[in-house]
Write a protein that holds these residues in place. Structure first.
Motif, PDB file in Angstrom:
ATOM      1  N   PHE A 150      13.944  -6.563   7.737  1.00 32.63           N
ATOM      2  CA  PHE A 150      13.937  -6.274   9.114  1.00 32.63           C
ATOM      3  C   PHE A 150      12.861  -5.409   9.596  1.00 32.63           C
ATOM      4  O   PHE A 150      12.202  -5.545  10.619  1.00 32.63           O
ATOM      5  CB  PHE A 150      15.350  -5.645   9.920  1.00 32.63           C
ATOM      6  CG  PHE A 150      15.258  -5.987  11.149  1.00 32.63           C
ATOM      7  CD1 PHE A 150      15.501  -7.305  11.668  1.00 32.63           C
ATOM      8  CD2 PHE A 150      15.483  -4.794  12.081  1.00 32.63           C
ATOM      9  CE1 PHE A 150      15.550  -7.447  13.219  1.00 32.63           C
ATOM     10  CE2 PHE A 150      15.634  -4.968  13.399  1.00 32.63           C
ATOM     11  CZ  PHE A 150      15.538  -6.388  13.749  1.00 32.63           C
ATOM     12  N   VAL A 151      12.719  -4.459   8.691  1.00 36.17           N
ATOM     13  CA  VAL A 151      11.824  -3.311   9.037  1.00 36.17           C
ATOM     14  C   VAL A 151      10.104  -4.059   9.062  1.00 36.17           C
ATOM     15  O   VAL A 151       9.656  -3.828  10.248  1.00 36.17           O
ATOM     16  CB  VAL A 151      11.507  -2.198   7.992  1.00 36.17           C
ATOM     17  CG1 VAL A 151      10.261  -1.530   8.281  1.00 36.17           C
ATOM     18  CG2 VAL A 151      12.890  -1.188   8.418  1.00 36.17           C
ATOM     19  N   ARG A 156      24.927  -4.654  -2.442  1.00 34.43           N
ATOM     20  CA  ARG A 156      25.897  -3.841  -1.937  1.00 34.43           C
ATOM     21  C   ARG A 156      25.463  -2.754  -0.777  1.00 34.43           C
ATOM     22  O   ARG A 156      26.460  -2.575   0.038  1.00 34.43           O
ATOM     23  CB  ARG A 156      26.497  -3.210  -3.137  1.00 34.43           C
ATOM     24  CG  ARG A 156      27.429  -3.855  -3.843  1.00 34.43           C
ATOM     25  CD  ARG A 156      28.105  -2.734  -4.905  1.00 34.43           C
ATOM     26  NE  ARG A 156      28.702  -3.772  -6.083  1.00 34.43           N
ATOM     27  CZ  ARG A 156      28.824  -3.503  -7.178  1.00 34.43           C
ATOM     28  NH1 ARG A 156      28.512  -2.327  -7.530  1.00 34.43           N
ATOM     29  NH2 ARG A 156      29.542  -4.334  -7.857  1.00 34.43           N
ATOM     30  N   ASP A 157      24.391  -2.522  -0.645  1.00 35.47           N
ATOM     31  CA  ASP A 157      23.908  -1.723   0.445  1.00 35.47           C
ATOM     32  C   ASP A 157      23.247  -2.816   1.439  1.00 35.47           C
ATOM     33  O   ASP A 157      22.110  -2.682   1.372  1.00 35.47           O
ATOM     34  CB  ASP A 157      22.801  -0.505  -0.261  1.00 35.47           C
ATOM     35  CG  ASP A 157      22.567   0.598   0.825  1.00 35.47           C
ATOM     36  OD1 ASP A 157      23.041   0.300   1.856  1.00 35.47           O
ATOM     37  OD2 ASP A 157      22.052   1.461   0.357  1.00 35.47           O
ATOM     38  N   LEU A 197      10.478   1.095  -0.454  1.00 30.90           N
ATOM     39  CA  LEU A 197      11.692   0.645  -1.273  1.00 30.90           C
ATOM     40  C   LEU A 197      11.691   1.008  -2.674  1.00 30.90           C
ATOM     41  O   LEU A 197      12.581   1.543  -3.284  1.00 30.90           O
ATOM     42  CB  LEU A 197      11.706  -0.775  -1.221  1.00 30.90           C
ATOM     43  CG  LEU A 197      11.599  -1.592   0.158  1.00 30.90           C
ATOM     44  CD1 LEU A 197      11.376  -3.173  -0.151  1.00 30.90           C
ATOM     45  CD2 LEU A 197      12.889  -1.461   0.733  1.00 30.90           C
ATOM     46  N   LEU A 213      23.047  -2.366   4.860  1.00 32.58           N
ATOM     47  CA  LEU A 213      22.290  -1.749   5.690  1.00 32.58           C
ATOM     48  C   LEU A 213      20.813  -1.945   5.068  1.00 32.58           C
ATOM     49  O   LEU A 213      19.918  -2.211   5.897  1.00 32.58           O
ATOM     50  CB  LEU A 213      22.489  -0.292   6.096  1.00 32.58           C
ATOM     51  CG  LEU A 213      21.887   0.204   7.337  1.00 32.58           C
ATOM     52  CD1 LEU A 213      21.820  -0.697   8.286  1.00 32.58           C
ATOM     53  CD2 LEU A 213      22.302   1.579   7.625  1.00 32.58           C
ATOM     54  N   PHE A 214      20.660  -1.270   3.840  1.00 31.70           N
ATOM     55  CA  PHE A 214      19.239  -0.957   3.182  1.00 31.70           C
ATOM     56  C   PHE A 214      18.775  -2.386   3.006  1.00 31.70           C
ATOM     57  O   PHE A 214      17.668  -2.762   3.265  1.00 31.70           O
ATOM     58  CB  PHE A 214      19.416  -0.516   1.876  1.00 31.70           C
ATOM     59  CG  PHE A 214      18.390  -0.162   1.189  1.00 31.70           C
ATOM     60  CD1 PHE A 214      17.269   0.779   1.692  1.00 31.70           C
ATOM     61  CD2 PHE A 214      17.910  -1.004   0.224  1.00 31.70           C
ATOM     62  CE1 PHE A 214      16.122   0.815   1.049  1.00 31.70           C
ATOM     63  CE2 PHE A 214      16.831  -0.680  -0.695  1.00 31.70           C
ATOM     64  CZ  PHE A 214      15.867   0.398  -0.251  1.00 31.70           C
ATOM     65  N   LEU A 252      17.547  -3.842   6.110  1.00 36.78           N
ATOM     66  CA  LEU A 252      16.590  -3.152   6.904  1.00 36.78           C
ATOM     67  C   LEU A 252      15.185  -3.661   6.031  1.00 36.78           C
ATOM     68  O   LEU A 252      14.003  -3.775   6.329  1.00 36.78           O
ATOM     69  CB  LEU A 252      16.563  -1.680   6.684  1.00 36.78           C
ATOM     70  CG  LEU A 252      17.408  -0.979   7.613  1.00 36.78           C
ATOM     71  CD1 LEU A 252      17.783   0.423   7.408  1.00 36.78           C
ATOM     72  CD2 LEU A 252      17.151  -1.289   9.041  1.00 36.78           C
ATOM     73  N   ALA A 253      15.232  -3.978   4.378  1.00 34.54           N
ATOM     74  CA  ALA A 253      14.096  -4.209   3.855  1.00 34.54           C
ATOM     75  C   ALA A 253      13.322  -5.260   4.386  1.00 34.54           C
ATOM     76  O   ALA A 253      12.408  -5.439   4.393  1.00 34.54           O
ATOM     77  CB  ALA A 253      14.859  -4.466   2.562  1.00 34.54           C
TER      78      ALA A 253
END
Lengths: 384, 389
Positions: free
Chosen positions: A29-30, A19-20, A205, A22-23, A26-27
Motif C-alpha cells: 500500500f505504501v 502473519r503480520d 522492508l 498490517l506490515f 503496508l508493503a
C-alpha cells in the motif's frame, strides 16, 4: 549451499510476513499511495501565478499592456493596488508572487517615441518558479515590444505592418520538444517516481526484517542452526525481493495507465532491469541491517543512505551532465542515476537494451558487490 | 488549609520530578544508540549542506550544434549560448547524430542552423533556426526552451536594430518597454537558500514523528512498557517525557543546523526573529509528535510504525507547499492543504527566515498551526492514554 534449507528459510520468512497483516498490506500500500500522492500532488508546471498590478498611468496603452498578463493562463490576476507600499505585505504573506508596476507617463512616452520603463517584482522564494515566471514576463514584454517596434517602423519607413513585423523579428525560432511534446510534467515525474519509490521501500522492508530478528534475539536460532551464512541471506532476501518485483509491476501499471505516461521501450528489458535495481536496493537494506542493532537506527540510516542520494544524485532534479566534477563522481557511486536513465529512456525515449545495457550492467555490478560485501560482513559468531 | 496546600505542593513536586526523571531516561536511551545519534546529526548538518548543492535552475546544459552555415552570423549566435545556463558541447554533422545524443542524455539541447542563414539575414529574408529540447525532465526542458528563446529573440532584435542603423544611443528615441526585474527575498535567486531550508523543515517533520513513535513502540516491542505500567507513573507521565525529550533533541539539532549550516555555510539572511522561529518550531514538533504517538498506538512493531509514518508523512510534506506552492495545486488539493500542519509551519519558517515577517503578518498561520496542532496532539494523547485503560 543447500536448496532445501534456503527454501525453509524463505518459507519461514514468508510465513512471518504473512502473519503480520498490517506490515504485509503496508508493503504494497505504501508504494501505491506514494505514487498517487506524488503523481497528483507534485506540479512542476508553473501556472496561475498570483499577481497584482500597480497602474500609475491608467491609460489605454497601459491597460492593453496589463491585459497581456491578465489574459495569460500563466498568471492569475489578484487585483490593483494604489501605491507601492501596499505590495510589500502582499508579497511577504505570499498572497501574490509577482507584481507589475507601470509608472506614470507610460503612454505619453511611447506615443512620443521614447522608451517607457516598467518594473516587475518577483518573489524569489522558489528559485525554479522565479526563473520560470521571469521567463514568462520577458516573453510577454518582448511580444509587446515587437508590436510597438513594428508599428514604429511601419510609420517611419512607410512599410506595411507585415513587412515591418518580419523586419523586427528576422530570426524565427522553431521549438521542438522531444519525448514529451505537451510538456506534461507528470510524464517525466511518474517514471522518476518509480526510481524513488523502489529506492526507498525495499531497503526499509529488508533492513527492518533483519534487524527485527537481531533486536528480539531470534537471530540466535539462526546462529545456532546448520544454516550457512549465504543460505540465510538468500532465503531472507528473496521474499522481500518478490514483494518488490510485484511492486514494480503495480507502479509500472500506475505510471502508464493512471498517469498516462507513454511506455515506448522494451517491456521485458525494463522489467528485468527493474528487478536488478530492486535487488540492488534490497542489498542496501541488507548492508544497513548488518551495521544497525536497533530498528530505529536501521530506519534512520536507511533514510540517510537512500532518500538523499535518490533525490540529489539521481538526475531527478539536476541532470548529471550539469553537475560539477565532484557531484558527478558522487552521482556515479549511487545506483539511482542509472535507473533514472533506464526508466525515462524506456518510457519516454523508447530506447532499450542497445543503448541502456551499460546502465543495466552497472546496476548488476552494484548488486553483486553489495551482496558480496554483506556476505563477508555477516558473521554467525557474535564478536565479543 | 495549609496542610492541603502542602500536599498539593508535594504532589506537584512529585509530578515534576517524575517528568524530569523520565525525560532524562529518554535522552539517555537515545544517546546510547550511537548509530542513531550519528544519523540524526548527519541529517541536521551534512544533509542540509548537501541539499544546498542541488540547483533546480538550468546549469551548464549541454548544447550541441548542427551548423549548416558556418558563417560569422551563425558563430555569433552559437557564441551567445553561454554558462551558467548553457555550455557548448560541440558540433555534430547531421540531425540523426543529434537525436542519438539526445536519446542517450548526452545533450539537453540541439540547435540547428540552416544553410544560407547569414545570406538570408543580409538579404533581409526571414529565416529560422530550430531548437530541439529534451523534455524528458519537464522542469529543465521548459527552462532550456525559455532561456534559448530569450537568447535567440535578443539576437534577432540586435540584428534588426543593426539593419535599421539604430545604435545604442539611438535606442532612446525608439518607443520600447524598458523593463527591469527585481527579485525579492532572494535577489540572486540562490537555490542555496531555498533547498537547505526546505530540507531542514522536512527533516524536522520526519524526526518529530519518528523519534517519539519509535520510543513508544520500542517499549511495547521489548516489553519494558509493562515495567512502566506497574510503576506509579500515569500514562501522561510515560508519554509526555518522550515528546519533551524528542522535542529537545530536535530543537538542539535545529539550532545546530541554523547556526552551522544555514548561517555558517550558506549565509541565509535570517531577517526575522530567531526566538519566534524556535517557538514556532517547538509548537510544530509537539503537533507532529502527536501523530507519531497515534501511530505508535496502532502498530505492534517498529516495522509497521515505519511504514505507517512514511505513508502519513508523504501527503503532509506534499500538501505543505515545500515542493509545490499552493497556487500551483489543483483546486481540491488546495483546500486540503489547510489540513497539513507543515503548510502553516513552512509559511512561517520562510516568512521569518527569508522575508523578515513578524507576528503581525503571520498570526493567521500561527493560529492555523495552533488549532490543527492541538487537535492532532490531543488526538494522539487520547489514543495513547486509552491503550492502557
Amino acid at each position: 549451499m543447500n536448496l532445501h534449507r534456503i527454501k525453509a528459510i524463505i518459507y519461514k520468512e514468508w510465513r512471518e510476513i504473512l502473519r503480520d497483516r498490517l506490515f504485509l498490506s503496508l508493503a504494497f500500500f505504501v508504494p501505491v499511495s506514494m505514487m498517487l500522492v506524488f503523481g497528483y500532488g507534485i506540479k512542476m508546471d508553473v501556472e496561475n501565478i498570483p499577481f497584482a498590478v500597480l497602474d500609475q498611468d491608467r491609460s489605454a496603452m497601459s491597460r492593453d499592456y496589463l491585459h497581456l498578463f491578465m489574459d495569460s493562463r500563466y498568471f492569475d490576476y489578484q487585483g490593483d493596488v494604489q501605491n507601492e507600499r501596499e505590495l510589500e505585505p502582499l508579497l511577504a504573506d505570499s498572497k501574490i508572487r509577482f507584481a507589475i508596476i507601470v509608472p506614470p507617463r507610460f503612454q505619453e512616452n511611447l506615443l512620443s517615441g521614447r522608451p517607457a520603463p516598467v518594473q516587475s517584482l518577483i518573489d524569489g522564494t522558489f528559485p525554479f518558479r522565479t526563473a520560470t515566471s521571469k521567463g514568462y514576463v520577458i516573453a510577454i514584454n518582448n511580444a509587446f515590444n515587437g508590436k510597438l517596434l513594428a508599428g514604429f517602423i511601419s510609420k517611419k519607413m512607410g512599410l506595411s505592418p507585415e513587412q515591418a513585423a518580419s523586419l523586427v523579428q528576422p530570426v524565427k525560432l522553431e521549438l521542438r520538444y522531444l519525448y514529451n511534446q505537451e510538456l506534461k510534467s507528470i510524464w517525466s515525474i511518474a517514471p522518476a517516481m518509480m526510481m524513488f519509490i523502489l529506492m526507498m521501500t525495499p531497503p526499509f522492508l529488508t533492513a527492518l526484517g533483519v534487524v527485527r530478528e537481531k533486536e528480539n534475539g531470534s537471530i540466535y536460532n539462526i546462529y545456532s542452526s546448520t544454516v550457512t551464512r549465504a543460505e540465510f541471506l538468500i532465503g531472507k532476501l528473496l521474499p522481500y525481493l518478490g514483494i518488490s518485483a510485484v511492486n514494480v509491476v503495480i507502479l509500472w501499471f500506475m505510471a502508464a495507465q493512471v498517469f498516462g505516461a507513454p511506455f515506448k521501450g522494451d517491456p521485458l528489458f525494463f522489467f528485468l532491469a527493474s528487478v536488478v535495481y530492486d535487488s540492488c536496493t534490497t542489498g542496501i537494506g541488507l548492508l544497513v541491517s548488518l551495521f544497525a542493532n536497533t530498528q530505529v537506527a536501521a530506519m534512520m540510516i536507511t533514510v540517510v543512505v537512500t532518500i538523499i542520494p535518490s533525490v540529489l544524485y539521481s538526475g531527478l532534479l539536476v541532470p548529471i551532465a550539469s553537475m560539477d566534477a565532484a557531484s558527478q563522481f558522487e552521482a556515479h557511486l549511487f545506483p539511482a542515476m542509472y535507473y533514472t536513465d533506464i526508466a525515462i529512456g524506456s518510457f519516454l525515449k523508447g530506447i532499450g537494451m542497445e543503448q541502456l545495457w551499460g546502465r543495466a550492467g552497472a546496476l548488476l555490478l552494484y548488486t553483486l558487490v553489495l551482496w558480496l560485501v554483506s556476505y563477508l560482513l555477516f558473521h554467525k559468531r557474535v564478536r565479543a | 488549609m495549609s496542610r492541603f496546600s502542602k500536599t498539593t505542593h508535594h504532589a506537584v513536586y512529585r509530578w515534576w520530578s517524575r517528568m524530569v526523571a523520565m525525560t532524562g531516561k529518554e535522552l539517555r536511551q537515545l544517546s546510547r544508540d550511537y548509530l542513531l545519534v550519528g544519523a540524526v546529526l548527519f541529517l541536521f548538518t551534512l544533509d542540509v549542506m548537501m541539499a544546498g548543492g542541488v540547483k533546480m535552475d538550468l546549469n551548464m546544459a549541454t548544447m550541441m550544434v548542427h551548423d549548416a552555415d558556418h558563417s560569422q552570423a551563425s558563430r555569433e549566435l552559437i557564441y551567445r549560448f553561454q554558462p551558467p545556463y548553457f555550455k557548448f558541447g560541440g558540433e555534430i554533422l547531421n540531425q540523426k547524430e543529434g537525436i542519438e545524443l539526445l536519446d542517450q542524455g548526452k545533450a539537453l539541447v540541439v540547435l540547428d542552423i540552416p544553410p544560407r542563414f547569414q545570406h538570408d539575414l543580409i538579404q533581409g529574408k526571414p529565416t529560422s533556426v530550430q531548437l530541439q529540447v529534451d523534455t524528458g525532465n519537464t522542469v529543465l526542458g521548459t527552462l532550456a526552451a525559455s532561456y534559448g528563446g530569450q537568447i535567440i529573440g535578443r539576437y534577432g532584435f540586435d540584428i534588426a536594430l543593426q539593419r535599421m542603423n539604430i545604435t545604442d544611443a539611438g535606442l532612446a528615441s525608439v518607443p520600447m518597454l524598458a523593463d527591469s526585474h527585481r527579485v525579492w527575498y532572494n535577489p540572486n535567486q540562490k537555490d542555496a537558500w531555498f533547498m537547505p531550508i526546505s530540507e531542514l523543515l522536512t527533516i524536522i517533520t520526519v524526526l518529530a514523528m519518528m523519534l517519539p513513535a519509535a520510543a513508544a513502540v520500542r517499549e511495547k516491542e521489548r516489553g519494558t512498557i509493562e515495567q512502566l505500567l506497574v510503576s506509579p507513573l500515569t500514562p501522561t507521565q510515560i508519554m509526555l517525557p518522550k515528546v519533551v525529550a524528542m522535542t529537545l533533541v530536535i530543537l538542539l539539532g535545529t539550532a545546530l543546523s541554523l547556526g552551522l549550516i544555514l548561517r555558517g555555510v550558506f549565509d541565509v539572511p535570517m531577517k526575522g526573529s530567531i526566538p519566534l522561529f524556535f517557538a514556532v518550531t517547538a509548537l510544530y514538533t509537539f503537533a507532529m509528535s502527536g501523530l507519531g504517538l497515534f501511530i505508535s498506538t496502532v502498530s505492534r512493531n517498529l516495522a509497521q510504525a515505519t511504514m505507517l509514518i512514511i505513508m502519513v508523512m508523504m501527503p503532509i510534506i506534499l500538501l505543505s507547499g515545500a515542493w509545490t506552492p499552493p497556487e500551483a495545486m489543483p483546486p481540491g488539493i488546495r483546500q486540503a492543504m489547510y489540513l497539513s500542519p507543515l503548510y502553516y509551519y513552512i509559511e512561517m519558517a520562510y516568512g521569518i527566515l527569508l522575508k523578515g515577517a513578524g507576528l503581525k503578518l503571520l498570526w493567521d498561520s500561527l493560529l492555523g498551526l495552533t488549532l490543527i496542532g492541538s487537535a492532532v496532539f490531543g488526538f494522539g494523547v487520547w489514543r495513547f492514554r486509552r491503550q492502557f485503560s
